[in-house]
Design a protein around this motif. Structure first.
Motif, mmCIF file in Angstrom:
data_model
loop_
_atom_site.group_PDB
_atom_site.id
_atom_site.type_symbol
_atom_site.label_atom_id
_atom_site.label_comp_id
_atom_site.label_asym_id
_atom_site.label_seq_id
_atom_site.Cartn_x
_atom_site.Cartn_y
_atom_site.Cartn_z
ATOM 1 N N ARG A 36 0.842 -1.206 0.000
ATOM 2 C CA ARG A 36 0.000 0.000 0.000
ATOM 3 C C ARG A 36 0.876 1.254 0.000
ATOM 4 N NH1 ARG A 36 -4.331 -2.711 4.156
ATOM 5 N NH2 ARG A 36 -5.750 -3.433 2.543
ATOM 6 N N PHE A 37 1.878 1.258 0.853
ATOM 7 C CA PHE A 37 2.794 2.401 0.948
ATOM 8 C C PHE A 37 3.478 2.613 -0.409
ATOM 9 C CE2 PHE A 37 6.605 4.168 3.612
ATOM 10 C CZ PHE A 37 6.094 5.442 3.527
ATOM 11 N N ARG A 38 3.931 1.513 -1.027
ATOM 12 C CA ARG A 38 4.620 1.590 -2.328
ATOM 13 C C ARG A 38 3.693 2.170 -3.389
ATOM 14 N NH1 ARG A 38 6.588 -4.358 -3.440
ATOM 15 N NH2 ARG A 38 7.338 -3.430 -5.371
ATOM 16 N N TYR A 39 2.449 1.716 -3.372
ATOM 17 C CA TYR A 39 1.484 2.190 -4.376
ATOM 18 C C TYR A 39 1.256 3.701 -4.228
ATOM 19 C CZ TYR A 39 -2.944 3.323 -6.522
ATOM 20 O OH TYR A 39 -3.915 3.957 -7.244
ATOM 21 N N PHE A 40 1.027 4.139 -2.988
ATOM 22 C CA PHE A 40 0.761 5.571 -2.762
ATOM 23 C C PHE A 40 1.973 6.417 -3.182
ATOM 24 C CE2 PHE A 40 -2.021 4.037 1.001
ATOM 25 C CZ PHE A 40 -3.101 3.837 0.162
ATOM 26 N N LEU A 41 3.173 5.933 -2.870
ATOM 27 C CA LEU A 41 4.384 6.689 -3.217
ATOM 28 C C LEU A 41 4.599 6.714 -4.730
ATOM 29 C CD1 LEU A 41 6.759 5.434 -0.375
ATOM 30 C CD2 LEU A 41 5.891 7.775 -0.664
ATOM 31 N N ALA A 42 4.353 5.570 -5.375
ATOM 32 C CA ALA A 42 4.537 5.513 -6.832
ATOM 33 C C ALA A 42 3.600 6.498 -7.524
ATOM 34 C CB ALA A 42 4.294 4.089 -7.342
ATOM 35 N N ARG A 43 2.358 6.590 -7.012
ATOM 36 C CA ARG A 43 1.397 7.543 -7.574
ATOM 37 C C ARG A 43 1.876 8.978 -7.357
ATOM 38 N NH1 ARG A 43 -4.127 6.273 -8.178
ATOM 39 N NH2 ARG A 43 -4.277 8.502 -8.554
ATOM 40 N N GLU A 44 2.377 9.215 -6.148
ATOM 41 C CA GLU A 44 2.832 10.566 -5.793
ATOM 42 C C GLU A 44 3.989 11.016 -6.697
ATOM 43 O OE1 GLU A 44 1.424 12.472 -3.599
ATOM 44 O OE2 GLU A 44 2.903 14.093 -3.478
ATOM 45 N N PHE A 45 4.935 10.092 -6.950
ATOM 46 C CA PHE A 45 6.143 10.454 -7.707
ATOM 47 C C PHE A 45 5.975 10.221 -9.211
ATOM 48 C CE2 PHE A 45 8.378 9.035 -3.600
ATOM 49 C CZ PHE A 45 8.361 10.328 -3.087
ATOM 50 N N ASP A 46 4.861 9.604 -9.577
ATOM 51 C CA ASP A 46 4.623 9.248 -10.973
ATOM 52 C C ASP A 46 5.759 8.373 -11.524
ATOM 53 O OD1 ASP A 46 3.163 9.134 -13.296
ATOM 54 O OD2 ASP A 46 3.951 11.010 -14.118
ATOM 55 N N VAL A 47 6.080 7.343 -10.741
ATOM 56 C CA VAL A 47 7.078 6.345 -11.183
ATOM 57 C C VAL A 47 6.446 4.960 -11.047
ATOM 58 C CG1 VAL A 47 9.052 7.749 -10.453
ATOM 59 C CG2 VAL A 47 8.097 6.049 -8.874
ATOM 60 N N SER A 48 7.125 3.961 -11.615
ATOM 61 C CA SER A 48 6.588 2.596 -11.565
ATOM 62 C C SER A 48 6.541 2.059 -10.133
ATOM 63 C CB SER A 48 7.469 1.669 -12.408
ATOM 64 O OG SER A 48 7.144 0.332 -12.125
ATOM 65 N N VAL A 49 5.473 1.360 -9.826
ATOM 66 C CA VAL A 49 5.381 0.707 -8.505
ATOM 67 C C VAL A 49 6.539 -0.269 -8.301
ATOM 68 C CG1 VAL A 49 2.877 0.856 -8.135
ATOM 69 C CG2 VAL A 49 3.796 -1.028 -9.498
ATOM 70 N N GLU A 50 7.075 -0.792 -9.406
ATOM 71 C CA GLU A 50 8.168 -1.772 -9.302
ATOM 72 C C GLU A 50 9.428 -1.159 -8.694
ATOM 73 O OE1 GLU A 50 9.013 -4.269 -12.866
ATOM 74 O OE2 GLU A 50 7.220 -3.288 -13.638
#
Ligand code: A3D
Length: 320
Positions: A152-166
């Motif tokens: 969940r944390f990774r998903y929210f951060l990836a959205r915030e930074f506009d980078v891949s969840v991977e």
């Protein structure tokens, strides 16, 4: 070589999703158990009928008798009740503790050599009770929470930074409750820790704090939207990652609720910490350095888990 046997205790929303993922990944034959008659049989048949379309070779069996889990290599436990809006995970303690006593007795009798992953909430107390009832080695019984909270944390951060969840890796430790501890120092984008990303003006402290809080409330956010139950896709995917690491001896470094024997200054409790999961089960607890602030948060979370375990012992003194 015979296929692995994976028993799912509880065939509700998470149980059904687990079975589907096991089929799609061809991890082994699936035995779905539930106390509700017809539910596991119906889901098993439905899933088996999807196999020709998706092209996987996995057996599905729905059962209401623990004897059918005999010899299982992996057992994933979701039996019990989930939250409804307004409920905390801790509100489920009394009812799910009774369920763990039944489930533990079934596992002890028919599959004491399995690797057991508990998902039932309140997680850290239920996995403790399950280990107590089964009497199984502690590295063979673990709880799933950190992979989900981290995801969940990774998903929210990836959205915030506009980078891949991977490319986002995250660490969430402690108990699986409101006191969980997302560790920003150990959370990175392609190896760049969050404190450096603050210096690089990718995010402010305030915004990061909001995302940390959203992570802590991640389960409740889904419960509020669903109204009838709690999350199941992400929890199932997270448990499968752990089961796969065990079955394939991948030795993945995954946070899970592990029994601590002095690590992090904790003894006799299951707490979310980074571990290595391989063919021997939970093979190693990784002890990372915590600063004063992180240590305070972690200790607060440990205290909350301790209170839940004490509540279990008050209800079922035999578990002490
Ligand atoms: P649900 O869809 O209600 O499925 C639970 C199943 O358990 C139902 O089919 C019940 O019939 C069955 N069941 C009830 N009592 C027994 C029993 N005594 N023996 C065998 N089966 C029984 O719930 P769900 O799949 O959405 O959630 C299952 C559990 O996972 C709940 O306790 C949730 O709170 C928990 N959960 C944990 C996480 C974590 O990250 C740890 C995340 C999401 C849900």
């Amino acid at each position: 070589m015979a296929r692995a046997k994976i028993a799912l205790i509880g065939s509700g929303m998470i149980g059904g999703t687990l079975a589907h993922l096991i089929g799609l990944k061809e991890l082994g034959d699936v035995v779905m158990f539930d106390i509700a008659e017809g539910l596991p049989q119906g889901k098993a048949l439905d899933l088996a009928e999807s196999a020709p379309v998706d092209g996987f070779n996995v057996g599905f069996q729905g059962v209401n008798d623990y004897a059918d889990i005999k010899g299982a290599d992996v057992i994933i436990v979701t039996a019990g009740v989930p939250r409804k809006p307004g409920m905390s995970r801790d509100d489920l303690l009394e009812i799910n503790l009774k369920v763990m006593e039944q489930v533990g007795a079934g596992i002890k009798k028919y599959a004491p050599d399995a690797f057991v992953i508990c998902i039932t909430n309140p997680l850290d107390a239920m996995v403790w009770a399950l280990q107590r009832v089964t009497g199984m080695p502690k590295n063979q019984v673990v709880g799933m929470a950190g992979v989900l909270d981290g995801s969940r944390f990774r998903y929210f951060l990836a959205r915030e930074f506009d980078v891949s969840v991977e490319d986002v890796t995250a660490f969430v430790l402690g108990g699986h409750g409101d006191t969980m501890v997302p560790l920003t120092r150990y959370t990175t984008v392609a190896g760049i820790p969050l404190p450096d990303l603050i210096k690089m003006n990718w995010i402010t402290h305030e915004r990061l704090n909001e995302i940390v809080q959203r992570t802590r409330d991640g389960g409740a956010e889904v419960v509020k939207l669903l109204k009838t139950g709690s999350a199941y896709y992400a929890p199932a995917a997270s448990a499968i990652e752990m089961a796969e690491s065990y079955l394939k001896d991948k030795k993945r470094v995954l946070p899970c609720a592990a029994y601590l024997t002095g690590e992090y200054g904790v003894k006799g409790l299951y707490i979310g910490v980074p571990t290595v999961i391989g063919a021997k089960g939970m093979e190693r607890v990784i002890e990372i350095d915590l600063n004063t602030h992180e240590r305070l948060d972690f200790n607060r979370s440990v205290e909350a888990v301790k209170n839940l375990v004490e509540a279990c012992v008050r209800i079922a003194p035999g578990l002490a």
